[in-house]
Motif scaffolding. Structure first.
Motif, PDB file in Angstrom:
ATOM      1  N   MET A   1      -4.979  -2.025   0.495  1.00  0.00           N
ATOM      2  CA  MET A   1      -4.138  -1.591  -0.613  1.00  0.00           C
ATOM      3  C   MET A   1      -2.763  -2.240  -0.575  1.00  0.00           C
ATOM      4  O   MET A   1      -2.146  -2.484  -1.604  1.00  0.00           O
ATOM      5  CB  MET A   1      -3.989  -0.064  -0.583  1.00  0.00           C
ATOM      6  CG  MET A   1      -5.249   0.679  -0.965  1.00  0.00           C
ATOM      7  SD  MET A   1      -5.792   0.294  -2.652  1.00  0.00           S
ATOM      8  CE  MET A   1      -4.479   1.041  -3.600  1.00  0.00           C
ATOM      9  N   LYS A   2      -2.263  -2.526   0.638  1.00  0.00           N
ATOM     10  CA  LYS A   2      -0.928  -3.120   0.743  1.00  0.00           C
ATOM     11  C   LYS A   2      -0.858  -4.446  -0.006  1.00  0.00           C
ATOM     12  O   LYS A   2       0.106  -4.722  -0.719  1.00  0.00           O
ATOM     13  CB  LYS A   2      -0.564  -3.341   2.211  1.00  0.00           C
ATOM     14  CG  LYS A   2       0.802  -4.000   2.399  1.00  0.00           C
ATOM     15  CD  LYS A   2       1.107  -4.249   3.866  1.00  0.00           C
ATOM     16  CE  LYS A   2       2.439  -4.979   4.010  1.00  0.00           C
ATOM     17  NZ  LYS A   2       2.754  -5.291   5.428  1.00  0.00           N
ATOM     18  N   ARG A   3      -1.897  -5.275   0.142  1.00  0.00           N
ATOM     19  CA  ARG A   3      -1.905  -6.577  -0.524  1.00  0.00           C
ATOM     20  C   ARG A   3      -1.910  -6.410  -2.038  1.00  0.00           C
ATOM     21  O   ARG A   3      -1.158  -7.094  -2.745  1.00  0.00           O
ATOM     22  CB  ARG A   3      -3.122  -7.377  -0.067  1.00  0.00           C
ATOM     23  CG  ARG A   3      -3.301  -8.697  -0.820  1.00  0.00           C
ATOM     24  CD  ARG A   3      -4.347  -9.534  -0.137  1.00  0.00           C
ATOM     25  NE  ARG A   3      -4.706 -10.703  -0.922  1.00  0.00           N
ATOM     26  CZ  ARG A   3      -5.200 -11.816  -0.411  1.00  0.00           C
ATOM     27  NH1 ARG A   3      -5.374 -11.923   0.894  1.00  0.00           N
ATOM     28  NH2 ARG A   3      -5.535 -12.829  -1.179  1.00  0.00           N
ATOM     29  N   PHE A  90       4.563 -11.780   1.814  1.00  0.00           N
ATOM     30  CA  PHE A  90       3.669 -12.764   1.215  1.00  0.00           C
ATOM     31  C   PHE A  90       3.952 -14.144   1.798  1.00  0.00           C
ATOM     32  O   PHE A  90       5.015 -14.389   2.369  1.00  0.00           O
ATOM     33  CB  PHE A  90       3.792 -12.783  -0.319  1.00  0.00           C
ATOM     34  CG  PHE A  90       5.173 -13.134  -0.832  1.00  0.00           C
ATOM     35  CD1 PHE A  90       5.512 -14.454  -1.121  1.00  0.00           C
ATOM     36  CD2 PHE A  90       6.123 -12.153  -1.055  1.00  0.00           C
ATOM     37  CE1 PHE A  90       6.771 -14.779  -1.608  1.00  0.00           C
ATOM     38  CE2 PHE A  90       7.385 -12.464  -1.554  1.00  0.00           C
ATOM     39  CZ  PHE A  90       7.714 -13.781  -1.823  1.00  0.00           C
ATOM     40  N   ILE A  91       2.983 -15.020   1.641  1.00  0.00           N
ATOM     41  CA  ILE A  91       3.062 -16.386   2.160  1.00  0.00           C
ATOM     42  C   ILE A  91       2.908 -17.365   1.002  1.00  0.00           C
ATOM     43  O   ILE A  91       2.023 -17.196   0.152  1.00  0.00           O
ATOM     44  CB  ILE A  91       1.940 -16.656   3.198  1.00  0.00           C
ATOM     45  CG1 ILE A  91       2.039 -15.683   4.378  1.00  0.00           C
ATOM     46  CG2 ILE A  91       1.982 -18.107   3.664  1.00  0.00           C
ATOM     47  CD1 ILE A  91       3.283 -15.823   5.221  1.00  0.00           C
ATOM     48  N   ASN A 105      -6.093 -13.855   4.186  1.00  0.00           N
ATOM     49  CA  ASN A 105      -7.137 -12.919   3.761  1.00  0.00           C
ATOM     50  C   ASN A 105      -7.544 -12.008   4.912  1.00  0.00           C
ATOM     51  O   ASN A 105      -7.802 -10.816   4.729  1.00  0.00           O
ATOM     52  CB  ASN A 105      -8.359 -13.686   3.256  1.00  0.00           C
ATOM     53  CG  ASN A 105      -8.141 -14.274   1.876  1.00  0.00           C
ATOM     54  OD1 ASN A 105      -7.267 -13.826   1.129  1.00  0.00           O
ATOM     55  ND2 ASN A 105      -8.935 -15.278   1.518  1.00  0.00           N
ATOM     56  N   ARG A 106      -7.602 -12.591   6.098  1.00  0.00           N
ATOM     57  CA  ARG A 106      -8.003 -11.822   7.278  1.00  0.00           C
ATOM     58  C   ARG A 106      -7.060 -10.654   7.522  1.00  0.00           C
ATOM     59  O   ARG A 106      -7.484  -9.559   7.914  1.00  0.00           O
ATOM     60  CB  ARG A 106      -8.024 -12.755   8.495  1.00  0.00           C
ATOM     61  CG  ARG A 106      -8.582 -12.124   9.773  1.00  0.00           C
ATOM     62  CD  ARG A 106      -8.607 -13.165  10.897  1.00  0.00           C
ATOM     63  NE  ARG A 106      -9.377 -14.335  10.500  1.00  0.00           N
ATOM     64  CZ  ARG A 106      -8.973 -15.600  10.676  1.00  0.00           C
ATOM     65  NH1 ARG A 106      -7.800 -15.848  11.240  1.00  0.00           N
ATOM     66  NH2 ARG A 106      -9.726 -16.603  10.291  1.00  0.00           N
ATOM     67  N   TYR A 107      -5.780 -10.875   7.281  1.00  0.00           N
ATOM     68  CA  TYR A 107      -4.781  -9.831   7.519  1.00  0.00           C
ATOM     69  C   TYR A 107      -4.320  -9.149   6.240  1.00  0.00           C
ATOM     70  O   TYR A 107      -3.362  -8.380   6.266  1.00  0.00           O
ATOM     71  CB  TYR A 107      -3.589 -10.423   8.277  1.00  0.00           C
ATOM     72  CG  TYR A 107      -3.960 -10.843   9.674  1.00  0.00           C
ATOM     73  CD1 TYR A 107      -4.139  -9.895  10.685  1.00  0.00           C
ATOM     74  CD2 TYR A 107      -4.198 -12.188   9.981  1.00  0.00           C
ATOM     75  CE1 TYR A 107      -4.524 -10.269  11.962  1.00  0.00           C
ATOM     76  CE2 TYR A 107      -4.579 -12.572  11.261  1.00  0.00           C
ATOM     77  CZ  TYR A 107      -4.737 -11.605  12.239  1.00  0.00           C
ATOM     78  OH  TYR A 107      -5.125 -11.995  13.516  1.00  0.00           O
ATOM     79  N   ARG A 108      -5.010  -9.441   5.129  1.00  0.00           N
ATOM     80  CA  ARG A 108      -4.741  -8.807   3.839  1.00  0.00           C
ATOM     81  C   ARG A 108      -3.289  -8.990   3.416  1.00  0.00           C
ATOM     82  O   ARG A 108      -2.612  -8.056   2.986  1.00  0.00           O
ATOM     83  CB  ARG A 108      -5.112  -7.330   3.871  1.00  0.00           C
ATOM     84  CG  ARG A 108      -6.567  -7.047   4.214  1.00  0.00           C
ATOM     85  CD  ARG A 108      -7.524  -7.748   3.277  1.00  0.00           C
ATOM     86  NE  ARG A 108      -7.358  -7.284   1.887  1.00  0.00           N
ATOM     87  CZ  ARG A 108      -7.687  -8.009   0.817  1.00  0.00           C
ATOM     88  NH1 ARG A 108      -8.147  -9.226   0.965  1.00  0.00           N
ATOM     89  NH2 ARG A 108      -7.522  -7.510  -0.387  1.00  0.00           N
ATOM     90  N   VAL A 109      -2.819 -10.219   3.542  1.00  0.00           N
ATOM     91  CA  VAL A 109      -1.458 -10.567   3.126  1.00  0.00           C
ATOM     92  C   VAL A 109      -1.541 -11.463   1.900  1.00  0.00           C
ATOM     93  O   VAL A 109      -2.328 -12.414   1.863  1.00  0.00           O
ATOM     94  CB  VAL A 109      -0.698 -11.291   4.263  1.00  0.00           C
ATOM     95  CG1 VAL A 109       0.649 -11.808   3.773  1.00  0.00           C
ATOM     96  CG2 VAL A 109      -0.514 -10.359   5.444  1.00  0.00           C
TER      97      VAL A 109
END
Length: 217
Positions: A1-3, A90-91, A105-109
């Motif tokens: 949800m954070k992303r 974000f990146i 994606n792995r860390y939902r960022v």
């Protein structure tokens, strides 16, 4: 949800300040100035000396979560991981690097890779990118968004580079959901005129919001 919430915040903010500086002190002063001007999206580039440490400091001070603090000019997974550990929301990359996308994606960022071709834009969508950075947008003008939106109407594009107070309306009309502003926003910092940076930030926010409102009519 954070992303997902972060994507919503970026879209809501609309204007992302791309901050490049030769020192930590100037970078922080620019952040403070654009914040006073109403910009909530901050992209601190990795070209700033000690950028990862600055991101960590900004995130720790952002206790009210008023700002969205991201890392820009991220070229590899090692840098992306360091920025995520520092607290980056974000990146942003200047190009499409699949390994960076997979790590985020792995860390939902949230991650925004730079593209200028339909092929790269399609690949970004296949990796689940919600907002695609168009960079360097200054080489093409708003027409590139219209061209990309033709075959990819489902994509969300954020032009960076070449967005000015005079043409921001045209970028929004062409399909921009957000804009990245660098030198056009921070030019006052070169002479230490942070009041000008603040004023320019307020103008960008006002004109972006007005352009968005007109497109929604």
């Amino acid at each position: 949800m954070k992303r997902l919430k972060m994507i919503e915040k970026i879209l809501d903010a609309g204007v992302i300040a791309v901050i490049r500086s030769e020192s930590k002190e100037k970078a922080i002063q620019v952040v403070e100035a654009v914040k006073r001007g109403g910009i909530r999206g901050i992209e601190l580039t990795m070209t700033v000396p000690g950028a990862v440490d600055i991101i960590k400091e900004l995130c720790e001070a952002n206790t009210d979560h008023e700002l969205i603090i991201g890392a820009g000019t991220v070229l590899d997974t090692e840098t992306a991981a360091a920025c995520i550990r520092a607290g980056a929301d974000f990146i942003v990359s200047p190009s499409l690097n699949p390994e960076v996308l997979k790590l985020c994606n792995r860390y939902r960022v949230a991650v925004m890779p730079g593209v200028v071709t339909v092929r790269d834009a399609v690949e970004a969508l296949e990796y689940g990118v919600e907002i695609i950075k168009v960079f360097p947008a200054s080489l093409f003008g708003p027409g590139i968004l219209s061209a990309l939106k033709g075959p990819l109407p489902q994509a969300n594009f954020m032009p960076t580079g070449g967005v000015t107070l005079d043409n921001i309306k045209n970028w929004v009309k062409a399909g921009a959901v957000a804009v990245g502003i660098g030198s056009e926003l921070t030019k006052g910092a070169k002479t230490g005129d942070y009041e000008l940076v603040e004023k320019t930030a307020a103008q960008f926010v006002e004109r972006f919001q007005k352009a968005i409102a007109e497109e929604r009519k």
